[in-house]
Design a protein around this motif. Structure first.
Motif, PDB file in Angstrom:
ATOM      1  N   ARG A 101     -13.382 -55.965 -17.550  1.00 24.95           N
ATOM      2  CA  ARG A 101     -11.986 -56.178 -17.131  1.00 24.95           C
ATOM      3  C   ARG A 101     -11.217 -54.867 -17.171  1.00 24.95           C
ATOM      4  NH1 ARG A 101     -12.125 -61.312 -19.910  1.00 24.95           N
ATOM      5  NH2 ARG A 101     -11.450 -60.266 -21.805  1.00 24.95           N
ATOM      6  N   ALA A 102     -11.487 -54.077 -18.199  1.00 23.42           N
ATOM      7  CA  ALA A 102     -10.785 -52.794 -18.306  1.00 23.42           C
ATOM      8  C   ALA A 102     -11.168 -51.876 -17.146  1.00 23.42           C
ATOM      9  CB  ALA A 102     -11.116 -52.127 -19.636  1.00 23.42           C
ATOM     10  N   VAL A 103     -12.427 -51.897 -16.751  1.00 24.61           N
ATOM     11  CA  VAL A 103     -12.860 -51.058 -15.624  1.00 24.61           C
ATOM     12  C   VAL A 103     -12.220 -51.538 -14.341  1.00 24.61           C
ATOM     13  CG1 VAL A 103     -14.856 -50.476 -14.205  1.00 24.61           C
ATOM     14  CG2 VAL A 103     -15.014 -50.299 -16.666  1.00 24.61           C
ATOM     15  N   GLU A 104     -12.179 -52.851 -14.176  1.00 29.42           N
ATOM     16  CA  GLU A 104     -11.541 -53.376 -12.959  1.00 29.42           C
ATOM     17  C   GLU A 104     -10.078 -52.989 -12.914  1.00 29.42           C
ATOM     18  OE1 GLU A 104     -12.216 -57.525 -13.064  1.00 29.42           O
ATOM     19  OE2 GLU A 104     -14.287 -57.383 -12.391  1.00 29.42           O
ATOM     20  N   PHE A 105      -9.444 -53.047 -14.050  1.00 27.95           N
ATOM     21  CA  PHE A 105      -8.039 -52.655 -14.118  1.00 27.95           C
ATOM     22  C   PHE A 105      -7.896 -51.171 -13.828  1.00 27.95           C
ATOM     23  CE2 PHE A 105      -3.820 -52.658 -14.816  1.00 27.95           C
ATOM     24  CZ  PHE A 105      -3.337 -52.430 -16.081  1.00 27.95           C
ATOM     25  N   LEU A 106      -8.804 -50.393 -14.360  1.00 29.43           N
ATOM     26  CA  LEU A 106      -8.742 -48.950 -14.183  1.00 29.43           C
ATOM     27  C   LEU A 106      -8.931 -48.565 -12.723  1.00 29.43           C
ATOM     28  CD1 LEU A 106      -8.852 -46.348 -16.133  1.00 29.43           C
ATOM     29  CD2 LEU A 106     -11.239 -46.341 -15.548  1.00 29.43           C
ATOM     30  N   LEU A 107      -9.922 -49.198 -12.094  1.00 28.01           N
ATOM     31  CA  LEU A 107     -10.224 -48.844 -10.713  1.00 28.01           C
ATOM     32  C   LEU A 107      -9.404 -49.650  -9.728  1.00 28.01           C
ATOM     33  CD1 LEU A 107     -14.107 -48.731 -10.978  1.00 28.01           C
ATOM     34  CD2 LEU A 107     -12.525 -46.830 -11.135  1.00 28.01           C
ATOM     35  N   GLY A 108      -8.652 -50.602 -10.259  1.00 28.31           N
ATOM     36  CA  GLY A 108      -7.815 -51.381  -9.382  1.00 28.31           C
ATOM     37  C   GLY A 108      -8.566 -52.390  -8.550  1.00 28.31           C
ATOM     38  N   ILE A 109      -9.631 -52.918  -9.071  1.00 30.80           N
ATOM     39  CA  ILE A 109     -10.400 -53.883  -8.284  1.00 30.80           C
ATOM     40  C   ILE A 109     -10.354 -55.266  -8.904  1.00 30.80           C
ATOM     41  CG2 ILE A 109     -11.971 -52.208  -7.323  1.00 30.80           C
ATOM     42  CD1 ILE A 109     -13.984 -53.026  -9.441  1.00 30.80           C
ATOM     43  N   GLY A 110      -9.287 -55.517  -9.697  1.00 29.24           N
ATOM     44  CA  GLY A 110      -9.170 -56.849 -10.249  1.00 29.24           C
ATOM     45  C   GLY A 110      -8.985 -57.866  -9.150  1.00 29.24           C
ATOM     46  N   ALA A 155     -22.776 -63.747  -8.049  1.00 29.72           N
ATOM     47  CA  ALA A 155     -22.853 -63.154  -6.715  1.00 29.72           C
ATOM     48  C   ALA A 155     -21.529 -63.302  -5.978  1.00 29.72           C
ATOM     49  CB  ALA A 155     -23.969 -63.813  -5.927  1.00 29.72           C
ATOM     50  N   LEU A 156     -20.881 -64.442  -6.175  1.00 25.75           N
ATOM     51  CA  LEU A 156     -19.617 -64.649  -5.465  1.00 25.75           C
ATOM     52  C   LEU A 156     -18.529 -63.735  -6.002  1.00 25.75           C
ATOM     53  CD1 LEU A 156     -19.614 -68.512  -5.109  1.00 25.75           C
ATOM     54  CD2 LEU A 156     -20.272 -66.811  -3.440  1.00 25.75           C
ATOM     55  N   GLU A 157     -18.569 -63.491  -7.299  1.00 18.73           N
ATOM     56  CA  GLU A 157     -17.548 -62.603  -7.869  1.00 18.73           C
ATOM     57  C   GLU A 157     -17.735 -61.181  -7.373  1.00 18.73           C
ATOM     58  OE1 GLU A 157     -16.351 -64.867 -12.001  1.00 18.73           O
ATOM     59  OE2 GLU A 157     -17.591 -63.066 -12.061  1.00 18.73           O
ATOM     60  N   ILE A 158     -18.986 -60.759  -7.356  1.00  8.68           N
ATOM     61  CA  ILE A 158     -19.237 -59.406  -6.846  1.00  8.68           C
ATOM     62  C   ILE A 158     -18.858 -59.331  -5.373  1.00  8.68           C
ATOM     63  CG2 ILE A 158     -21.017 -57.695  -6.389  1.00  8.68           C
ATOM     64  CD1 ILE A 158     -22.484 -58.598  -8.811  1.00  8.68           C
ATOM     65  N   GLY A 159     -19.221 -60.382  -4.642  1.00  5.12           N
ATOM     66  CA  GLY A 159     -18.889 -60.376  -3.214  1.00  5.12           C
ATOM     67  C   GLY A 159     -17.387 -60.286  -2.985  1.00  5.12           C
ATOM     68  N   GLU A 160     -16.656 -60.963  -3.861  1.00  6.42           N
ATOM     69  CA  GLU A 160     -15.206 -60.925  -3.722  1.00  6.42           C
ATOM     70  C   GLU A 160     -14.665 -59.528  -3.962  1.00  6.42           C
ATOM     71  OE1 GLU A 160     -11.801 -63.659  -5.686  1.00  6.42           O
ATOM     72  OE2 GLU A 160     -13.868 -64.377  -5.754  1.00  6.42           O
ATOM     73  N   ARG A 161     -15.195 -58.877  -4.995  1.00  9.06           N
ATOM     74  CA  ARG A 161     -14.743 -57.516  -5.283  1.00  9.06           C
ATOM     75  C   ARG A 161     -15.077 -56.586  -4.131  1.00  9.06           C
ATOM     76  NH1 ARG A 161     -13.670 -60.356  -8.883  1.00  9.06           N
ATOM     77  NH2 ARG A 161     -13.687 -60.013 -11.123  1.00  9.06           N
ATOM     78  N   LEU A 162     -16.293 -56.751  -3.609  1.00 11.95           N
ATOM     79  CA  LEU A 162     -16.695 -55.845  -2.535  1.00 11.95           C
ATOM     80  C   LEU A 162     -15.843 -56.058  -1.299  1.00 11.95           C
ATOM     81  CD1 LEU A 162     -20.596 -55.909  -2.695  1.00 11.95           C
ATOM     82  CD2 LEU A 162     -19.034 -54.258  -3.670  1.00 11.95           C
ATOM     83  N   ALA A 163     -15.592 -57.304  -1.011  1.00 11.24           N
ATOM     84  CA  ALA A 163     -14.817 -57.557   0.200  1.00 11.24           C
ATOM     85  C   ALA A 163     -13.417 -56.979   0.077  1.00 11.24           C
ATOM     86  CB  ALA A 163     -14.745 -59.066   0.437  1.00 11.24           C
ATOM     87  N   GLY A 164     -12.871 -57.056  -1.135  1.00 13.25           N
ATOM     88  CA  GLY A 164     -11.503 -56.601  -1.293  1.00 13.25           C
ATOM     89  C   GLY A 164     -11.352 -55.118  -1.503  1.00 13.25           C
ATOM     90  N   HIS A 165     -12.312 -54.503  -2.172  1.00  8.20           N
ATOM     91  CA  HIS A 165     -12.048 -53.163  -2.670  1.00  8.20           C
ATOM     92  C   HIS A 165     -13.115 -52.145  -2.369  1.00  8.20           C
ATOM     93  CE1 HIS A 165      -8.849 -55.068  -4.862  1.00  8.20           C
ATOM     94  NE2 HIS A 165      -9.691 -55.963  -5.281  1.00  8.20           N
ATOM     95  N   ALA A 166     -14.115 -52.502  -1.635  1.00 10.75           N
ATOM     96  CA  ALA A 166     -15.149 -51.513  -1.342  1.00 10.75           C
ATOM     97  C   ALA A 166     -15.193 -51.266   0.143  1.00 10.75           C
ATOM     98  CB  ALA A 166     -16.502 -51.994  -1.853  1.00 10.75           C
ATOM     99  N   GLY A 167     -15.806 -50.210   0.506  1.00 11.42           N
ATOM    100  CA  GLY A 167     -15.845 -49.864   1.916  1.00 11.42           C
ATOM    101  C   GLY A 167     -14.555 -49.172   2.327  1.00 11.42           C
ATOM    102  N   PRO A 180     -13.867 -45.274  -3.123  1.00  9.26           N
ATOM    103  CA  PRO A 180     -14.949 -44.747  -3.948  1.00  9.26           C
ATOM    104  C   PRO A 180     -16.007 -45.821  -4.232  1.00  9.26           C
ATOM    105  CG  PRO A 180     -12.836 -44.373  -4.984  1.00  9.26           C
ATOM    106  CD  PRO A 180     -12.589 -45.211  -3.795  1.00  9.26           C
ATOM    107  N   CYS A 181     -17.149 -45.339  -4.604  1.00  9.99           N
ATOM    108  CA  CYS A 181     -18.274 -46.245  -4.837  1.00  9.99           C
ATOM    109  C   CYS A 181     -17.998 -47.090  -6.071  1.00  9.99           C
ATOM    110  CB  CYS A 181     -19.533 -45.401  -5.031  1.00  9.99           C
ATOM    111  SG  CYS A 181     -20.935 -46.336  -5.605  1.00  9.99           S
ATOM    112  N   LEU A 182     -18.120 -48.400  -5.914  1.00  9.84           N
ATOM    113  CA  LEU A 182     -18.007 -49.309  -7.056  1.00  9.84           C
ATOM    114  C   LEU A 182     -19.390 -49.618  -7.567  1.00  9.84           C
ATOM    115  CD1 LEU A 182     -15.478 -51.938  -5.752  1.00  9.84           C
ATOM    116  CD2 LEU A 182     -15.032 -49.957  -7.173  1.00  9.84           C
ATOM    117  N   ARG A 183     -19.482 -49.826  -8.863  1.00 16.50           N
ATOM    118  CA  ARG A 183     -20.792 -50.100  -9.431  1.00 16.50           C
ATOM    119  C   ARG A 183     -20.755 -51.365 -10.263  1.00 16.50           C
ATOM    120  NH1 ARG A 183     -21.600 -44.208 -11.587  1.00 16.50           N
ATOM    121  NH2 ARG A 183     -19.489 -44.633 -12.266  1.00 16.50           N
ATOM    122  N   PHE A 184     -21.755 -52.184 -10.045  1.00 22.47           N
ATOM    123  CA  PHE A 184     -21.887 -53.438 -10.781  1.00 22.47           C
ATOM    124  C   PHE A 184     -23.274 -53.473 -11.391  1.00 22.47           C
ATOM    125  CE2 PHE A 184     -18.093 -55.403  -9.134  1.00 22.47           C
ATOM    126  CZ  PHE A 184     -17.909 -54.756  -7.933  1.00 22.47           C
TER     127      PHE A 184
END
Lengths: 427, 396
Positions: free
Chosen positions: A383-392, B90-102, B106-110
């Motif tokens: 959660r802290a990383v998501e907050f930090l990178l703004g990907i919450g 998988a759905l949570e990661i997909g949600e993050r990618l759709a919203g904040h990657a690309g 910057p490269c997101l890492r999971f």
């Protein structure tokens, strides 16, 4: 022994016992010097005449037994005296000790029980076991009034299949006994030194006081072995423990150095306990490297002194300490902190705080204030990383400005965690 | 796995009745079991969690097939049908990618973590299929830990002195990469000139296919080709976002491997027998180091999803499955900051659905499997672990 022999022995015993007077004196058993049958009759050639009084007394004691008169003295008076001394009006027989075959004495019977067993003769009013057995001594079957048996027969015919008794039992003699340390002994010893003791201070019974007054705790263990040797190799070990707070003059740097030195040693460790909310650390050391207990104790005292004095001493080369040498995880100077500078968008301060707290909680073990790696700490880190990178979940794009997701409770919690970590950092 | 008692499992799932967890589904309605949504990117957390879906043929052949264990592929071949479960990670990661990657971000890492058999690879497969349908470029590595166990062809590297090339694995991976991105690759161009050696080079502007073909024809340069393509990705010359999927990522930072370096002698470990040759670790293999560069955070327009598994802890037989322990200090520092994603064991609904599908598809044949008690026993024996359930259900 053959049955006949036994019978003879028994009959001899019976004869002896019956003939003996009730006081079981040695005289009756034939051991008395004075009643040796012919000793009074011994005349050595060249010796003077028999003492009249002695002869008279001897003859009186002899009672009615007749003796042959031997070669008397030179004078008629002597002969007359001797004749008068002897019951029979005859001659004494010459007895040369060593040559004359004396009348067969009754055999010296080494009776197993010349006397009644001791337990029958002991009088409770006068019996004091400590005075009978004052110090450690080898087992003596006659002195110990107990029907003790030791040993195991190999088969049913050996000793009628029962354990041998205490008479002539070498196994009982070989092993140590503690007949010198009965409760009666202990009571007597304590009573003897009681006047040198002072009473136990009542204040020390309160919890925590004794740790304050006597901070050094030394534990030794005694072992008892039922074996030929009562020694046990484990008895040499000495454990020593001390609360770290009691070491004065230890500032933060010295304490860190002490923890670092302890982490290198294989005979010392620092235990952390949490009493309520406070952290109590004990330094525990142990030694069994020397053969004797007092040597191990001396070694531990020396090691403790060396540890303490060296941790107070700061060398010049210690300034070259790197981040990786820290005893516990520190965020400042870590690669994670350096990476924050490389982030595309500069993160908000509270995001960095969340991140820092999450990392500390994840990396530090419970004794240092963190939780180690658990699902909760990993989730908090995520959660802290998501907050930090703004990907919450509801966060804006690109990891930019402050995220609106925070509500009052989590901000307060963040503040509290920050304060906690600062307190621990300062400790 | 089997040591956890059913009481703990139920308590965790907040079920009081021992048989309440697995309700035998009566009737033949398939709406509760399968979803018609076969497109992974359209699965949503509200509607599709716990349901099974049938992947499309193209998706399956290109992407998802590689993320499945051979046992699962064989199962699907045996049953003649395929069904995968839609699950939360998988759905949570997909949600993050759709919203904040690309889009140049910057490269997101999971990092997916969980017990062996809990379904980490399949979750990655779901994410990869969804991204492929969105038009992303896929870079997937499935066998890195196997590359470190065995090596047949090992050469000293020319393009990275001091390191070793595994030419065979490079070729295999290039073929796999090409098959996975067949629609996208014709549109990609190389922006730099790639010099293979002093004499040969590929000019800038060539298509990626040419580079791959060259490397497949000259296996010696396969690892160099991989490195060049990854450099291109990191430069940002690829117009679409890139998804990197790396299974068993912790092998990249592991200190042991199955490949020995005869030239270097090392101090023997306890109980080790001579000869004591040093292991060639992932740091010295160009192929693995190239993918490791993709897991860094210094490039844009992409994301990396990786999993950590004790399979990557070679020769240690670790029972650890938490990410920090498996990655170690070095791996964690390299990947930090990343988002750890826990792949949980099956919940009651998921377990129920899975058992129902096994029964319907004919995998569970015994009568006991149809009873409540049998299903409860299956749930208990597998302890919610997907892989265990697959193995155990094969015996019922």
């Amino acid at each position: 022994m053959t049955p006949t022999g036994k019978l003879l022995l028994l009959s001899g015993l019976a004869r002896r016992l019956l003939a003996a007077p009730s006081n079981h004196s040695l005289a009756a058993a034939g051991y008395s010097n004075s009643s040796s049958s012919n000793s009074s009759d011994v005349w050595s050639i060249g010796e003077g005449g028999v003492d009249d009084a002695g002869a008279a007394s001897v003859s009186g004691r002899r009672g009615a037994s007749s003796r042959r008169a031997g070669f008397a003295g030179y004078s008629a008076a002597d002969v007359a005296a001797a004749a008068a001394a002897s019951n029979t009006a005859g001659f004494r027989s010459l007895v040369v000790p060593g040559l004359t075959k004396e009348a067969a004495k009754p055999p010296l019977l080494r009776s197993r029980h010349p006397l009644t067993p001791r337990c029958g003769r002991m009088k409770p009013a006068h019996s004091s076991w400590p005075s009978v057995w004052p110090t450690a001594r080898t087992f003596h079957p006659a002195a110990v009034p107990l029907p003790v048996r030791q040993g195991r027969p190999n088969n049913a015919t050996e000793n009628a299949g029962i354990s041998p008794n205490k008479w002539g039992n070498t196994e009982l003699i070989k092993v140590p006994n503690f007949l010198h340390l009965t409760p009666a002994h202990v009571a007597a010893h304590c009573a003897a030194i009681k006047h040198l003791c002072t009473p136990w201070p009542k204040a020390l019974d309160e919890p925590g006081v004794i740790d304050k007054q006597l901070p050094l705790r030394v534990v030794t263990t005694d072992y008892l072995r039922s074996h030929h040797s009562i020694r046990d190799i484990r008895a040499r070990r000495v454990d020593l423990s001390l609360c770290l707070d009691r070491l004065v003059k230890l500032d933060k740097r010295s304490l860190e150095k002490l923890l670092c030195l302890v982490s290198f040693s294989n005979f010392a460790k620092v235990d952390t306990q949490f009493v309520g909310s406070s952290r109590v650390r004990h330094l525990r050391m142990w030694s069994d490297r020397c053969p004797w207990r007092f040597q191990n104790y001396d070694y531990l005292i020396y090691a403790l002194s060396a540890l303490y004095s060296q941790s107070l001493r700061h060398e010049s080369w210690e300034s070259g300490k790197a981040w990786i040498d820290n005893q516990r995880y520190e965020f400042d100077g870590s690669s994670s902190q350096k990476k924050l500078a490389k982030l595309a968008n500069k993160p908000a301060t509270n995001a960095v705080t969340h991140y820092r707290n999450a990392l500390i909680k994840l990396h530090r073990q419970p004794e240092n204030g963190g939780t180690g790696e658990t699902h909760d700490s990993l989730r908090q880190y995520g959660r802290a990383v998501e907050f930090l990178l703004g990907i919450g979940k509801g966060g804006g794009g690109g990891g930019g400005g402050p995220v609106k997701k925070l509500d009052a409770s989590s901000a307060q919690q963040a503040g509290q965690t920050k304060r906690t970590t600062e307190r621990q950092a300062a400790s | 796995l089997l040591s956890r008692s059913i009481a703990n499992w139920l308590l965790r799932r907040r079920q009081l009745s021992p048989f309440g967890a697995c309700v035998n589904r009566r009737g033949g309605a398939s709406a509760a079991l399968l979803t018609d949504e076969s497109a992974p990117e359209r699965h949503s957390l509200d509607r599709h969690v716990g349901l099974l879906y049938r992947p499309e043929e193209a998706d399956w052949q290109a992407v998802t097939r590689h993320f499945c264990r051979p046992e699962l592929v064989r199962l699907f071949d045996t049953l003649g049908q395929r069904a995968l479960m839609v699950r939360r990670p998988a759905l949570e990661i997909g949600e993050r990618l759709a919203g904040h990657a690309g889009d140049g971000r910057p490269c997101l890492r999971f990092v997916l973590y969980g017990r062996r058999g809990s379904g980490k690879s399949l979750q990655m497969g779901h994410v990869a299929a969804a991204c492929r349908r969105r038009g992303w470029l896929l870079v997937t590595v499935h066998n890195a830990h196997l590359w470190m166990r065995h090596s047949r062809e090992l050469h000293e590297s020319a393009h990275r002195p001091g390191m070793f090339d595994t030419a065979g694995y490079g070729c295999i991976w290039l073929r796999h990469f090409y098959a996975m991105n067949q629609e996208i690759l014709p549109g990609l161009r190389v922006t730099k000139e790639l010099s293979w050696n002093a004499k040969e080079s590929t000019p800038a502007g060539s298509s990626w296919k040419e580079v791959i073909d060259y490397a497949l024809a000259r296996p010696r340069y396969s690892c160099a080709a991989v490195q060049f393509l990854i450099d291109e990705i990191k430069l940002g010359s690829v117009p679409m976002p890139t998804l990197v999927c790396f299974e068993v990522a912790n092998c990249l930072w592991w200190h042991r491997s199955g490949i020995k370096n005869d030239a270097i002698r090392r101090t023997p470990l306890q109980g080790e027998e001579p000869p004591w040759r040093a292991d060639i670790t992932a740091k010295q293999l160009t192929l693995l180091d190239a993918f490791k560069q993709l897991l860094d955070s210094d490039w844009n327009n992409g994301a990396a999803v990786m999993s950590v598994s004790p399979q990557g802890a070679l020769f240690d037989r670790l029972r650890e499955w938490m990410p920090r322990k498996l990655l170690g200090d070095e791996g964690f520092a390299y990947l930090d900051p990343f988002v750890p994603v826990y792949v949980e064991p099956y919940g009651p609904a998921e377990m129920s659905n899975m058992l129902n599908w096994y029964t319907e598809s004919g995998w569970l044949t015994s009568e006991a499997a149809a009873t409540d008690a049998g299903r409860a026993e299956l749930a208990f024996l597998s302890d919610g672990n997907a892989g265990e359930l697959l193995r155990i259900a094969g015996e019922w």
